[in-house]
Design an enzyme around this catalytic site. Structure first.
Site, short mmCIF file in Angstrom:
data_model
loop_
_atom_site.label_atom_id
_atom_site.label_comp_id
_atom_site.label_asym_id
_atom_site.label_seq_id
_atom_site.Cartn_x
_atom_site.Cartn_y
_atom_site.Cartn_z
N ASP A 126 -10.77 0.52 -38.81
CA ASP A 126 -10.41 1.84 -38.26
C ASP A 126 -11.28 2.93 -38.89
O ASP A 126 -10.80 4.02 -39.17
CB ASP A 126 -8.92 2.12 -38.54
CG ASP A 126 -8.39 3.28 -37.72
OD1 ASP A 126 -8.90 3.54 -36.63
OD2 ASP A 126 -7.45 3.95 -38.20
N CYS A 186 -2.10 1.99 -16.27
CA CYS A 186 -2.14 2.78 -17.51
C CYS A 186 -2.48 4.24 -17.22
O CYS A 186 -1.87 5.16 -17.79
CB CYS A 186 -3.12 2.18 -18.51
SG CYS A 186 -4.79 1.92 -17.87
N CYS A 206 -3.66 13.58 -25.41
CA CYS A 206 -3.11 12.29 -25.83
C CYS A 206 -1.98 12.49 -26.84
O CYS A 206 -2.14 13.15 -27.86
CB CYS A 206 -4.23 11.42 -26.43
SG CYS A 206 -3.65 9.83 -27.04
N CYS A 238 0.68 3.74 -22.38
CA CYS A 238 -0.40 3.17 -21.55
C CYS A 238 -0.51 1.66 -21.77
O CYS A 238 -0.86 0.91 -20.87
CB CYS A 238 -1.73 3.89 -21.79
SG CYS A 238 -2.36 3.81 -23.48
#
Ligand code: B12
Length: 296
Positions: A126, A186, A206, A238
Site C-alpha cells: 500500500d 459497481c 469517494c 462497489c
C-alpha cells in the site's frame, strides 16, 4: 524442484493466498493516465501523487538491477456480521493491520531470496511509490474491474496486495484477462457517483477517501452519501455488488466483528487499547467520533 516452484512453495508457508511474477517495464501509458487523473483533480487532497509520479511509472528507479516484480495477495473476509448496528466498516479493517502482516511475510521472502539465490530485494505494501494494481494484473493475480480494484477468480476483490522487487530473474506469469464484460453494477451502485468511467475514481466523491484520508471539510452532499452508505470507516459498496464477489467463499466468510460492543465503550483510552494494531487506529478516535456523530 525449479527456482520458481521453490519460491511458490515457500510463499505458501508465509500465508500468502496467491503469488505471481512479472518482468518489469517502464509504464508510459500508465504515466499518461496518472497525469490525466491528476490534471482532473481526482486525487483530491492526496498531493503526494505529484511527487511520486516518476517512480509510480518507473519501478527501475526503486531497485538497481531490478529483474522481477513479485506480487502477492492476502484474502480478507468476504462477509462480515457487524452485530446489531446499522453502522459498517470496510471488511478489511476487521483483521489486524494488513500492512504489518504482509510486510512481515515479505520480509521473510526477502531473506529467503537472499539466502537461497543471493538476490537483493525491496518490498512495499500500500505504498505511494508503485501502481500495485497494474502489477497485480501484469503478474496474473487478477484483472482491474470497473471499480478500479483487482478481481481474482478465487477471492473476488477482497484481497490486499503486496509487492517485492528483486534482482532475481524469475519466469513471469501470463497477465490476467478482464472478465467484466458489459457489467457496470459497481458504477451504478456507488451512492456518491465516484466512478466517473471504468477504473477511474474521483476521490472527491469517494466515501472511503472522505472517511479515511480526508482531514478537511466534507460537503453536505458527501455527508448525505456517507449517511446513506452507513459506513463510518472505508466503504465496500462497489465491491459488494460485484458478481465475482458474491460467488466466492473464503475460509473466513462468516466473520463476526462486534461493532456495537466496540462503539458502546468508546472512551479514547478504551478505543486506543482495543484498536491497537487494527486499521481503525489510523483515522483515530476523534475522526471516527465525527463520522459516528454525522450518522445521527
Ligand atoms: C490512493 C489509494 C486509494 C484512494 C484512491 C483509490 C483509487 N482507485 O485510486 C482511496 C482512499 C479512495 C482508496 C480507496 C480504497 N482502497 Co485504496 N489504495 C490507494 C493506493 C495507495 C494507490 C492507488 C493509486 O495508485 N491510484 C491512482 C489511480 C490513477 O490509479 P488506478 O486507480 O489504478 O487507475 C488506473 C486506471 O484508472 C487506469 N486508467 C485511467 N484512465 C484510463 C484510460 C484508459 C483508456 C485505460 C485503459 C486505463 C485508464 O490507469 C490508472 C493508473 O494505472 C493503493 C496502493 C497502491 N500503491 O497501488 C491502494 C489500494 C488500491 N487500495 C485498496 C483497497 C482495498 C481500497 C478500498 C477497497 C478500501 C475500502 N474498503 O474502503 C477502497 C476502494 C475504493 C475504490 N473503488 O478504488 C487495495 C486494493 C486491493 C484490490 N483488490 O485491488 C490497494 C491495492 C492497497 C493494498 N495494497 O491492498 N484507495
Amino acid at each position: 524442484m525449479n527456482e520458481k516452484q521453490n519460491i511458490i512453495e515457500y510463499s505458501r508457508t508465509l500465508g500468502f493466498d496467491k503469488i505471481g511474477f512479472v518482468k518489469p517495464n517502464a509504464l508510459p501509458n500508465e504515466l499518461q493516465h496518472l497525469e490525466e487523473w491528476l490534471a482532473s483533480g481526482y486525487n483530491a487532497s492526496m498531493e503526494w501523487f505529484h511527487k511520486r509520479k516518476d517512480t509510480l511509472a518507473n519501478p527501475f528507479a526503486l531497485l538497481d538491477n531490478l529483474q522481477t516484480i513479485v506480487v502477492t495477495a492476502n484474502a480478507y473476509p468476504a462477509k462480515v456480521d457487524f452485530g446489531n448496528t446499522k453502522m459498517k466498516i470496510a471488511k478489511y479493517a476487521v483483521l489486524p493491520d494488513y500492512h504489518k502482516r504482509i510486510k512481515a511475510s515479505l520480509k521473510n521472502l526477502d531473506a529467503f531470496l537472499f539466502e537461497e539465490y543471493n538476490a537483493t530485494s525491496r518490498y512495499f505494501v500500500d505504498s505511494g511509490v508503485l501502481l500495485e494494481k497494474y502489477w497485480a494484473t501484469a503478474a496474473g493475480i487478477g484483472w482491474q474491474g470497473k471499480h478500479s480494484l483487482i478481481i481474482t477468480p478465487e477471492f473476488g476483490s477482497y484481497i490486499n496486495i503486496g509487492i517485492l522487487l528483486t534482482t532475481l530473474a524469475i519466469e513471469p506469469d501470463e497477465p490476467a484477462k478482464n472478465h467484466c464484460g458489459n457489467c457496470s453494477k459497481c458504477i451504478e451502485a456507488c451512492p456518491s457517483n465516484a466512478i466517473v468511467k471504468p477504473a477511474v475514481i474521483d476521490c472527491n466523491n469517494c466515501i472511503t477517501y472522505h472517511n479515511i484520508e480526508n482531514r478537511g471539510e466534507r460537503s453536505s452532499q458527501i455527508m448525505a452519501a456517507i449517511r446513506t452508505s452507513e459506513y463510518i470507516y472505508g466503504c465496500d459498496i462497489c465491491a459488494d455488488v460485484c458478481p465475482f464477489n458474491s460467488k466466492i467463499a473464503t475460509k473466513s466468510e462468516e466473520f463476526h466483528f462486534d461493532l456495537p460492543e466496540l462503539l458502546s465503550g468508546l472512551s479514547k483510552e478504551n478505543f486506543d487499547e482495543r484498536m491497537s494494531g487494527y486499521p481503525l487506529k489510523r483515522p483515530g478516535y476523534e475522526s471516527l467520533r465525527l463520522c459516528i456523530a454525522a450518522m445521527e
